[in-house]
Write a protein that holds these residues in place. Structure first.
Motif: not given
Length: 86
Positions: A54-59
């Motif tokens: 899944p696409p990574e969450e923005p950090q």
């Protein structure tokens, strides 16, 4: 389109059979493996696979670095020489 897919599976199954030393009685397994490989290749070519993470969450941006650690002097557990003599 379906005939083309079936032909590709047939050819891949034959390659698998040859690669494994032409064993007898494994045609169904070779066919299933070939079908799975062809399916995976087709999914990759369109860019959609079930194995895509899944696409990574923005950090959030990293904060300032922590301050440097201060070294303390080792504590001597022995009494000073003047106190021991008495």
């Amino acid at each position: 389109m379906e005939r083309d897919r079936e032909q590709r599976i047939r050819e891949r199954a034959y390659q698998i059979w040859e690669r494994e030393g032409k064993p007898q009685g494994r045609d169904a397994q070779h066919w299933q493996q070939a079908a799975a490989e062809i399916e995976a290749e087709a999914a990759v070519s369109v860019g959609t696979t079930d194995a895509d993470p899944p696409p990574e969450e923005p950090q959030p941006p990293p904060g300032p670095p922590p301050p440097p650690m201060r070294r303390s002097r080792p504590v001597s557990r022995r009494e000073p020489a003047e106190k021991r003599r008495s």
